[in-house]
Design an enzyme around this catalytic site. Structure first.
Site, PDB file in Angstrom:
ATOM      1  CD  GLU A   1      13.287  29.447 -45.847  1.00 46.00           C
ATOM      2  OE1 GLU A   1      14.421  28.962 -45.825  1.00 46.00           O
ATOM      3  OE2 GLU A   1      13.056  30.647 -46.019  1.00 46.00           O
TER       4      GLU A   1
ATOM      5  NE  ARG B   1      25.824  21.317 -39.224  1.00 44.31           N
ATOM      6  CZ  ARG B   1      25.149  21.533 -40.353  1.00 44.31           C
ATOM      7  NH1 ARG B   1      25.719  21.293 -41.508  1.00 44.31           N
ATOM      8  NH2 ARG B   1      23.916  21.988 -40.319  1.00 44.31           N
TER       9      ARG B   1
HETATM   10  P1  AMP Z   1      15.280  22.685 -37.020  1.00 42.59           P
HETATM   11  O1  AMP Z   1      14.535  21.489 -37.541  1.00 42.59           O
HETATM   12  O2  AMP Z   1      14.717  23.987 -37.532  1.00 42.59           O
HETATM   13  O3  AMP Z   1      15.415  22.672 -35.514  1.00 42.59           O
HETATM   14  O4  AMP Z   1      16.732  22.636 -37.646  1.00 42.59           O
HETATM   15  C1  AMP Z   1      17.709  21.818 -37.085  1.00 42.59           C
HETATM   16  C2  AMP Z   1      18.657  21.268 -38.118  1.00 42.59           C
HETATM   17  O5  AMP Z   1      19.013  22.238 -39.086  1.00 42.59           O
HETATM   18  C3  AMP Z   1      19.929  20.826 -37.445  1.00 42.59           C
HETATM   19  O6  AMP Z   1      20.253  19.550 -37.961  1.00 42.59           O
HETATM   20  C4  AMP Z   1      20.955  21.875 -37.806  1.00 42.59           C
HETATM   21  O7  AMP Z   1      22.142  21.265 -38.243  1.00 42.59           O
HETATM   22  C5  AMP Z   1      20.349  22.678 -38.929  1.00 42.59           C
HETATM   23  N1  AMP Z   1      20.279  24.134 -38.685  1.00 42.59           N
HETATM   24  C6  AMP Z   1      19.145  24.871 -38.640  1.00 42.59           C
HETATM   25  N2  AMP Z   1      19.414  26.160 -38.481  1.00 42.59           N
HETATM   26  C7  AMP Z   1      20.765  26.255 -38.400  1.00 42.59           C
HETATM   27  C8  AMP Z   1      21.673  27.372 -38.222  1.00 42.59           C
HETATM   28  N3  AMP Z   1      21.230  28.633 -38.100  1.00 42.59           N
HETATM   29  N4  AMP Z   1      22.982  27.104 -38.179  1.00 42.59           N
HETATM   30  C9  AMP Z   1      23.430  25.827 -38.290  1.00 42.59           C
HETATM   31  N5  AMP Z   1      22.640  24.750 -38.480  1.00 42.59           N
HETATM   32  C10 AMP Z   1      21.314  24.965 -38.524  1.00 42.59           C
END
Ligand code: AMP
Length: 186
Positions: free
Chosen positions: A111, A74
């Site tokens: 995760e 995205r």
């Molecule tokens: P992070 O590495 O935990 O910051 O996760 C970021 C990536 O995961 C981004 O590319 C987001 O598209 C996706 N992502 C993580 N959590 C969400 C959420 N609650 N809603 C939508 N996209 C998320």
């Protein structure tokens, strides 16, 4: 209210738009306990999408940016529009095995276990000024991996921009003091 102002005044209009109201919370997607912030309704509304991109570009109007570094998948949607708006290049950071040429690779935590992001080794030349872009910052692990890739190429990171930030997860703390702009905060 949501009319497209072709004179370039959409930034002004955008300041009064509640962008969050165009995002949908989807409970327990993709797994139990996650609230997924679904941006598809924002994207499908032309004037709102345009104002969101204009509002994300505004903080960088006086900043020299050579390229937006956008994160699959995205992040490509937001990043490509923002690169066009800023008049700069676009560098895709992709999931493992998608890029055809020589790559640098960075691991990031899922995760359960790890995955890898990749970028072409010649995507950023030393000293180039880049802006990291993704749709959402959650834990910050993905963006932190991208920072490592850019540092490997000796690019200069001028900032990181997100359509939405999940503030409770403190993801921006992983970005090592890089200035962050988030259009929507949860
Ligand atoms: P992070 O590495 O935990 O910051 O996760 C970021 C990536 O995961 C981004 O590319 C987001 O598209 C996706 N992502 C993580 N959590 C969400 C959420 N609650 N809603 C939508 N996209 C998320």
């Amino acid at each position: 209210m949501l009319e497209h102002n072709t004179s370039g005044g959409s930034q002004e209009i955008g300041q009064s738009v509640d962008f969050k109201s165009y995002c949908r919370d989807v409970l327990d997607f993709p797994k139990q306990g996650i609230i997924f912030r679904d941006i598809t309704n924002l994207l499908k509304n032309g004037p709102v999408f345009m104002m969101a991109i204009d509002a994300m570009a505004l903080p960088y109007k006086d900043t020299m940016v050579d390229a937006v570094v956008a994160i699959e998948a995205r992040g490509f949607i937001i990043g490509a529009a923002l690169a066009y708006r800023l008049g700069c290049g676009l560098v895709p950071v992709r999931k493992q095995g998608k890029l055809p040429w020589q790559v640098y690779q960075a691991a990031y935590d899922l995760e359960y276990g790890q995955d890898h992001l990749e970028v072409h080794q010649d995507a950023v030349v030393p000293g180039q000024r880049v802006l990291i872009v993704d749709d959402v910052i959650a834990t910050g692990g993905t963006a932190a991996a991208v920072i490592r890739l850019i540092k490997e190429m000796r690019g200069k990171i001028v900032g990181a921009a997100f359509l939405a930030e999940l503030t409770a997860l403190n993801g921006t703390e992983k970005l090592l003091g890089i200035p962050v702009f988030s259009l929507i905060k949860y």
